[in-house]
Each structure stands twice: as C-alpha cells, then as structure tokens.
Design a protein around this motif. Structure first.
Motif, mmCIF file in Angstrom:
data_model
loop_
_atom_site.group_PDB
_atom_site.id
_atom_site.type_symbol
_atom_site.label_atom_id
_atom_site.label_comp_id
_atom_site.label_asym_id
_atom_site.label_seq_id
_atom_site.Cartn_x
_atom_site.Cartn_y
_atom_site.Cartn_z
ATOM 1 N N ALA A 110 131.963 42.657 2.962
ATOM 2 C CA ALA A 110 132.650 41.408 3.283
ATOM 3 C C ALA A 110 131.926 40.694 4.418
ATOM 4 O O ALA A 110 131.684 41.282 5.478
ATOM 5 N N ARG A 111 131.600 39.449 4.176
ATOM 6 C CA ARG A 111 130.970 38.639 5.215
ATOM 7 C C ARG A 111 132.041 37.842 5.951
ATOM 8 O O ARG A 111 132.978 37.325 5.343
ATOM 9 N N PHE A 112 131.878 37.759 7.248
ATOM 10 C CA PHE A 112 132.824 37.010 8.066
ATOM 11 C C PHE A 112 132.046 36.285 9.153
ATOM 12 O O PHE A 112 130.842 36.530 9.368
ATOM 13 N N THR A 113 132.713 35.403 9.837
ATOM 14 C CA THR A 113 132.096 34.666 10.941
ATOM 15 C C THR A 113 132.989 34.749 12.169
ATOM 16 O O THR A 113 134.222 34.809 12.051
ATOM 17 N N VAL A 114 132.343 34.744 13.316
ATOM 18 C CA VAL A 114 133.035 34.670 14.603
ATOM 19 C C VAL A 114 132.628 33.351 15.241
ATOM 20 O O VAL A 114 131.464 33.161 15.609
ATOM 21 N N THR A 115 133.577 32.433 15.338
ATOM 22 C CA THR A 115 133.304 31.114 15.910
ATOM 23 C C THR A 115 133.621 31.138 17.400
ATOM 24 O O THR A 115 134.744 31.439 17.804
ATOM 25 N N LEU A 116 132.630 30.843 18.205
ATOM 26 C CA LEU A 116 132.803 30.854 19.653
ATOM 27 C C LEU A 116 133.632 29.652 20.084
ATOM 28 O O LEU A 116 133.495 28.551 19.535
ATOM 29 N N GLY A 117 134.484 29.866 21.076
ATOM 30 C CA GLY A 117 135.274 28.770 21.612
ATOM 31 C C GLY A 117 134.422 27.777 22.361
ATOM 32 O O GLY A 117 133.335 28.093 22.863
ATOM 33 N N ALA A 118 134.920 26.547 22.447
ATOM 34 C CA ALA A 118 134.171 25.504 23.153
ATOM 35 C C ALA A 118 134.005 25.817 24.626
ATOM 36 O O ALA A 118 133.063 25.351 25.264
ATOM 37 N N ILE A 155 137.978 34.480 14.375
ATOM 38 C CA ILE A 155 137.372 35.279 13.314
ATOM 39 C C ILE A 155 137.899 34.785 11.973
ATOM 40 O O ILE A 155 139.103 34.582 11.796
ATOM 41 N N SER A 156 136.989 34.601 11.030
ATOM 42 C CA SER A 156 137.389 34.121 9.703
ATOM 43 C C SER A 156 136.486 34.765 8.639
ATOM 44 O O SER A 156 135.263 34.697 8.737
ATOM 45 N N PRO A 157 137.090 35.410 7.647
ATOM 46 C CA PRO A 157 138.518 35.724 7.541
ATOM 47 C C PRO A 157 138.877 36.895 8.448
ATOM 48 O O PRO A 157 138.019 37.702 8.791
ATOM 49 N N GLU A 158 140.147 36.998 8.795
ATOM 50 C CA GLU A 158 140.588 38.063 9.670
ATOM 51 C C GLU A 158 140.930 39.343 8.908
ATOM 52 O O GLU A 158 140.932 40.417 9.497
ATOM 53 N N THR A 159 141.223 39.232 7.635
ATOM 54 C CA THR A 159 141.604 40.411 6.855
ATOM 55 C C THR A 159 140.731 40.532 5.620
ATOM 56 O O THR A 159 140.254 39.523 5.067
ATOM 57 N N VAL A 160 140.526 41.772 5.218
ATOM 58 C CA VAL A 160 139.758 42.079 4.012
ATOM 59 C C VAL A 160 140.553 43.100 3.207
ATOM 60 O O VAL A 160 140.968 44.130 3.753
ATOM 61 N N VAL A 161 140.781 42.833 1.930
ATOM 62 C CA VAL A 161 141.500 43.753 1.049
ATOM 63 C C VAL A 161 140.478 44.524 0.212
ATOM 64 O O VAL A 161 139.629 43.923 -0.459
ATOM 65 N N VAL A 162 140.574 45.860 0.265
ATOM 66 C CA VAL A 162 139.649 46.715 -0.467
ATOM 67 C C VAL A 162 140.420 47.391 -1.593
ATOM 68 O O VAL A 162 141.409 48.095 -1.353
#
Length: 818
Positions: free
Chosen positions: A592-600, A577-584
């Motif tokens: 906040a937009r984030f992405t979850v990158t699937l493992g190979a 997960i990137s980014p893992e943290t969000v400061v409000v």
C-alpha cells in the motif's frame, strides 16, 4: 513592558496602524472599549506559540549555597566582585524549582560576633525569588565588623551551608539526594582562626583545632550528600586546603561526564571570579556557558545560543544598576521581559541591581543581541554578557521488531530532538554524549545497555546522530515492556520519557513493514511511503498508519496521546497521512502506497517524527515503526523558482535588443547620405558642388536648394528650415530618390544627370569619386554678373565625370555684351 514590540511583526517588518486599530475594534466591548480580559487574551494569544515547559520537562533543580569570604584580607573592590559573582549564580540559575542560599563568613573573636552572616536564606529561584535574591545579595559588599570578625573560619561556613542545604530537602545519607546539593565557596586566603576562642583557650592550638574541625565538617557534608566546589583567587591561596575541601565533600556528580565531579579552581585575582564561578556552576549542574561580548555602554553585545539548548539564561554583568538592557532574538525582534513570545517564555530579574538576567525557556537558537545603554556618568565600566544553557532532549525510539517475542534480539534506534521539535542532526553538538537505555517489564529484572553512533552493526552510519543498540528480551518477559533512554554530556540531559510496547504472543497473524526514503521537502509537500503487509489470518485486518510521537510546538496546537508519549498535535505543523487505513484481505498481501503531507507550519531542519502501523483488530497492537526521515527546507522564493527562466529570458531579450540595434545601425548606415556629392551642371559645366555632411540626412533624407542670384552662377545650399526644397533620400534597399521642389519623386542613378528646372543635377556617391582629380572646374570667362562661356562639346566632361579627349581649342564666342 509589553509582551511584544508593537512596531514589528514576526519577521521584524512594520505593522500597519489600520491592522492594530482593527484588532482593537474586534476586541471592543459594547461601548467600543476593549475589555481587560479581551486585551489580555489577545496579548497572550497572539505572540505565544507554546507555553513554558512543564516542570517535569524543565531542567532538574538543584539546591545550592554560595559561601563568600568577607575576611579583612579582602579589599572593598574584592568584596564587590565577590558580590557580583554570587549574584550571577542566583540570577542565572535556569530552573525555577531550585533553591539558593547566600552566606558571608569571617570569624568570631569577640562577644556578640558570629563567624557566619546569612544574607539570603534558602529561597526558591522562581521569578519572585530571583528578585529577592538580587536585593539581598548586595549586602555581601558591606562588612559588619561588629557582628563578624576579620578571620577566615571555613568550618563554621561549611557547617552553616550544609545545615541550610539539608533542611526540608528530601532524604539524606551517603547516597545521592533526590535533588543535588552543591556548595560554592569563594575565598582569597586560608584558614585563620588564631583569634577565635571557639577553637580553644590556647591561641597556639587554635589553628590545629580548626583544621580538625574542618575535616569533621567535610565528613558531615559528605554524609549529607553535599558537593563542595571551592574557588580561590589571589596569591595567598592554600591550594592543598581547597583540594581537600573539594575531595572531602560528596563525590557525586550530575553525570558520568568528566568535569562534573567536584574540584577546586584558582584564578589570579578577583577580576576573574565572575566568569570562573559561572563556569564552575555550569560544570556542577551539567550545563554549558557561552561567553559573549564585553563593552562599555552604549553598545550592542552578542552571544550565541546553540540549537540544542532548551533552557537558559542571559546574564549581564552591569556593575552599575543604572545600565539599562534590551534583548533581541536572532531574528532581530525585541523580546518581552516577562511572558511568552513565539514559543519561548521569558522572565527577567535584577534590573535594578549590578547583575541582570533573562531566563528563557525554549530559546530561539542563534545569535542574540543585548543592547546596553546608560546615562552620562554611568558609562565607565565594561558590561559582559554570557549565556548559561542546558539541553533537555527528547528521544524518539524505534524498535525492530516493534513487538518482540520473549528471548528475541531487538534493535533499538534513537533520535534526539528539542522541545521546539528541532532534531539534532549535527554530531558536533553532541560531542562526548553517551546514550544508555533501560528495558523493564513484567517477569524480569531491568536490563541496561548502551547505544552508539559509530557505524558498527547494528548502527548503519557513523555520525548520523542515530544511536543504535541491541537488547535481547528476557525469555521470562510477559505483557508490557517499558524502554527508557537517557543521555549524558556537558550541558545535555534527557527527559527520560518511557517508550511502551507489548510482548508479541505466538506467531503474529499479520506482518507489516513501513518503508520511507530519506527526502528533502518543503512545508506543505507530500512525502511518499510504502506499507508492505502480509495477512496470514483467515479474516481481513484493518491497519492504521499514524504519527507515534510529538509534532513540533507550533501555533494552534492541541495535545493527544499515542505510542511513546504525547501524540500528534492538530495544527499548522502536524503532518497528515493519506490514506490512514489499509484493509488486508485474509491470506493476502498488500503493498500500500501512502503519503505524509507536511503541515504549512513545519519547522525547518530535520523532522524527527515517527510513524507507527497498528492492527485495529488486536487492541491497537503496534506492528512496525519507522522514522519520518525528512529534511525540511524553506520553500523556494519566487527568484529561486524562476531564476533560470528569468535569466534565459533576459539573455534572449539582450540578444534581441543587440540584434535590433545592429539592424537599426546597419539600416541607419544604409540610409545615411553622408559623403554623397551633388553637382549642379549647366551646359556641360559644373557650376557648384555640395557634399552631404554627417548629421545632415536624418532618416536618410537630405534637403537642399538651388540659389540663382542675379549675377553669379547658381549655387547649392543645405536647406535647414521647413520651407520648399529639393529632397534627396535613400531607401532601405539603397536606391536614391529625388523629389524636386515641384514635381514627383523619381529615382536617380549615380553619375547620371537629372534635369531640374533649366539645369542638371549629378549625384555622386563616395565610391564614384576615385576617378576624379583636381578641383571643381569653373567655366572659362565666368565673371561676376556674367554667364559662363559655353564649352566645346568635344572637350566637355563626359557623363561619367571624366574629361573627354582634348581637341583643337574652340573659337571664342563673342560675349553678349559686345
């Protein structure tokens, strides 16, 4: 047998010898010899993707007894079939924590006889225990007429089985025991104690006494929590007595699914008792049975294991111990008989008996191949393969809101997946399933409610295999909440792992919502998501987005902890997960937009992971959860990715090739001199003609010679060799060029004479022949060895090849010889 087949890779492709040699050298000790521990470590680590499931996650055990009729009414063949049916149960049991007992029975009619014969005492059905059971169960096939009488003493058989099932096995009483106790009874007849003195001195009253004793033993079985599943075969069966046995024992069941309550069954003959007994066994322990192929060896037999199976066994009814069996998974790989391989564990038993079984934990779903072979003289009997399996599914839970307040209505959504991480997405695999949930916590009594997948609110879509329900948190609830889900269907059980959350206290300072759309992705792809946060507090808050449950079991995975059970595992399948943290900021809101990158190494199919957003400032309080709703497909192959361009390019190349071919053909036709006629003229007379035939003008050039013998008139000939010759050729524009034997190349025009040496050449194209009639003219007076007469210019042919207007005949010219 080794844990892997050294000739194949994971996909069944050949391994290189050099790779194997390199691996051995890498493991070698100081003297170049691999140590035993190194070899064992390599053998165990390379193929294994996940160890066998812990006992707490494996199938629930049962204590069961197989009670087999050995009375005189059975033929020797019937006894053999009963023996093999009993072996199928003891070998095919899927839990290594179960206990099995095998008892034969007849009657007691003489001094020294006993109505029961315990061939296998209570034995734990682990690897070693199954082998012991395989050996001892064969004793059923041989009667001991000295120690056991020929009658049928049901009361004694049931009494012995109940005694074995209740010893050292937990609490008894009328309530269901902690471990189910099940008695399977095989018989071909009815109660027969007429010659048993134990039932009275009066032979006429022994049957009635036996019936009364049977009722007493059934009551004892009911009180001890022992289920009775009678199976009769043949035409002499007392159906009423078998029904009374099934209904007289304990009426508990492994679930509330119809068919799991004890009942009697009758088949026509002993040939069908092996399959019938396995089906009965499956119903009693909430498993399923799949019937595979039947054939005589050598043969390949196939049986299918469904995706929801987590524990199972392949049973092979060989009849003949000489039959040898090899097992191949759905990817065509030979699996080990003992050990782990590609996320599954294997344990075989009964190799030297009439029944063999391969127990598999976390089996690869699909069509398994079982290869059976036998030496000559041992191929006469048919071999049957069946798969007994059970799906112990994990539940992934999402609450909305994630931390409810006392008295608040909460929506619960559950998805199901196997230990391999395979999410159940086909509703047909869960046909008849019921899903229930229990909410427990401080300050209130547990609350039970049902979940449904029927499309009625709060369930969004019927048949999407997402079970949804609502529960109102009791107003008296405080502190922690524990939600446990369970499911029941033929062959399906739940791992009953609890989901933990906490009561929200007061108005939450931070409100968050996770949003992820359903997408289709490939391993390694990035899936977008949005976290909407409103901070009503006067200080900033840092929120963390993380996986809330297990990642699939894959190579190089570790373990961790997280909300709702084990946490994400670090490995080739773990999403990032990137980014893992969000400061409000205080009093602010963030999208906040984030992405979850699937493992190979993410397994294909539905991804059942959950995401959770927690507030780091409030002891990791969970603010919201959401399913990572991703359907994972295999990455496109080179062909799938580029085929439109390849096809388009191929079409362009074909068109270019066709255009080029047409152009070459047109050019060849333009250059071709076929049909062109060359006339040799002298003094206005046509001495000879030569027409260019097909194939004589390669590249648009025709070579010819003028032969001038001593006597007759000169003639034209096609020149075949590479010597001196006149050359006529046509250019790409259609112009004709003539190169004499000596001299430069000059253009020529149709029907226009060209001087060559002391003669003339006239070139005529096929279109110029239409005005010409009749044969070639031969000069008057031409004879062998004599030159032709000179024609009158007034009557000589015109330059265009047409005859001039006739005039008075010319005066004959004297021949030079005169």
């Amino acid at each position: 047998m080794s844990s892997t087949d050294p000739t194949t890779t994971r996909r069944g492709r050949p391994r290189g010898f050099l790779l194997l040699a390199a691996a051995l050298l890498a493991l070698a000790g100081p003297f170049g010899v691999p140590s035993a521990s190194a070899v064992a470590g390599a053998a165990g680590a390379a193929p294994a993707r996940a160890a066998a499931a812990p006992a707490s996650e494996g199938p629930d055990p049962i204590d069961f007894a197989v009670v087999v009729d050995q009375s005189k009414s059975l033929s020797d063949r019937d006894l053999v079939r009963e023996t093999e049916a009993a072996a199928l149960l003891s070998q095919g049991e899927i839990s290594e924590r179960s206990r099995a007992t095998v008892i034969g029975f007849g009657s007691s009619e003489k001094s020294g006889q006993s109505p029961v014969r315990e061939v296998c005492p209570p034995t734990v059905v682990d690897g070693a225990g199954r082998q012991r059971l395989s050996d001892c169960v064969t004793r059923l096939a041989h009667r001991d007429s000295v120690r056991t009488g020929p009658g049928t003493d049901f009361p004694a058989a049931i009494r012995q089985a109940v005694a074995r099932l209740t010893e050292d096995s937990g609490t008894g009483g009328a309530q269901a025991p902690k471990t189910p106790r099940v008695l399977f009874l095989l018989t071909d007849g009815r109660l027969d104690v007429r010659d048993s003195p134990e039932y009275g001195a009066d032979p006429g009253s022994r049957q009635a006494n036996g019936a009364k004793r049977l009722a007493d033993e059934l009551a004892r079985a009911r009180a001890a929590g022992v289920q009775i599943w009678p199976l009769g075969f043949g035409g002499g069966i007392d159906r009423d007595a078998l029904t009374a046995m099934a209904e007289g024992g304990f009426r508990g069941a492994c679930s509330d699914v119809p068919g799991s309550v004890p009942r009697m069954r009758v088949v026509s003959g002993s040939a069908g008792i092996d399959r019938a007994l396995q089906e009965t066994f499956a119903a009693a322990r909430c498993a399923r049975i799949v019937t595979g192929d039947v054939a005589r060896p050598p043969a390949d037999l196939y049986v299918t294991i469904p995706p929801i199976a987590t524990d199972g066994s392949l049973t092979v009814g060989k009849h003949d111990p000489k039959v040898r069996v090899t097992y191949y998974d759905p990817e065509g790989r030979k699996v080990p008989l003992h050990g782990s391989f590609d996320g599954s564990s294997f344990e075989v038993s009964g190799e030297d008996g009439p029944v063999e079984a391969l127990r598999v934990t976390n089996p690869l779903p699909g069509r398994w191949r079982v290869r059976v072979e036998a030496p000559e003289g041992h191929r006469g009997q048919e071999v049957a393969v069946r798969a007994l399996w059970q799906g112990r599914l994990r539940s992934a839970v999402v609450l909305d809101p994630a931390s409810p307040r006392p008295g608040q209505r909460t929506v619960v959504e559950v998805r199901l997946q196997t230990r391999r991480g395979v999410v159940v997405a086909d509703p047909r695999q869960l046909e008849g399933v019921t899903v229930t949930a229990h909410l427990a916590g401080d300050g209130f009594a547990p609350v039970a409610f049902r979940l449904a997948d029927d499309g009625r609110a709060p369930d969004r879509t019927a048949g999407d295999v997402r079970f949804t329900g609502t529960v109102t948190v009791p107003a008296t609830a405080t502190g922690d909440l524990e939600l446990t889900t369970s499911m029941a269907a033929p062959g399906i059980t739940s791992d009953r792992r609890p989901f933990h959350t906490r009561i929200a206290e007061g108005t939450p300072p931070v409100v968050a919502q996770l949003s992820l759309e359903r997408v289709t992705a490939h391993p390694g792809d990035a899936v977008p998501g949005v976290l909407q946060v409103a901070n009503h507090d006067t200080v900033p808050h840092t929120l963390r987005i993380a996986l809330a449950d297990d990642a699939p079991d894959t190579p190089d995975t570790g373990t961790g902890t997280g909300t709702g059970g084990s946490g994400p595992k670090a490995g080739s399948a773990a999403p990032r997960i990137s980014p893992e943290t969000v400061v409000v900021p205080p009093g602010g809101s963030v999208d906040a937009r984030f992405t979850v990158t699937l493992g190979a190494g993410t397994p294909l199919g539905e991804l059942g992971s959950r995401l959770a957003v927690t507030d780091t400032a409030r002891a990791g309080e969970t603010l919201d959860t959401a399913f990572l709703d991703v359907h994972v497909e295999a990455p496109p192959t080179w062909w799938e990715r580029w085929w439109p361009y390849v096809i388009g390019g191929a079409v362009v190349l074909v068109l270019l090739a066709a255009l080029t071919a047409v152009q070459l053909l047109a050019r060849r036709r333009r250059l071709d001199l076929t049909g062109v006629r060359i006339e040799l003229r002298k003094g206005g007379w046509v001495l000879d003609t030569l027409e260019v035939r097909a194939g004589q003008s390669p590249g648009g050039e025709f070579r010819f010679t003028i032969e001038e013998p001593a006597g007759p008139a000169p003639t034209l000939h096609h020149a075949h060799g590479a010597g001196a010759a006149h050359r006529l050729r046509r250019t790409g524009s259609g112009a004709l060029l003539l190169r004499p034997e000596t001299g430069p190349e000059t253009p020529v025009h149709t029907a226009v004479p060209v001087e060559v040496a002391d003669a003339e050449l006239v070139i005529r194209t096929p279109g110029g022949f239409r005005g010409r009639t009749g044969p070639v003219r031969t000069p008057r007076g031409a004879r062998p060895g004599r030159p032709p007469r000179r024609p009158d210019p007034a009557t000589a042919p015109g330059a265009d090849g047409t005859a001039a207007a006739p005039s008075a005949p010319p005066a004959p010219e004297p021949h030079p010889d005169f």
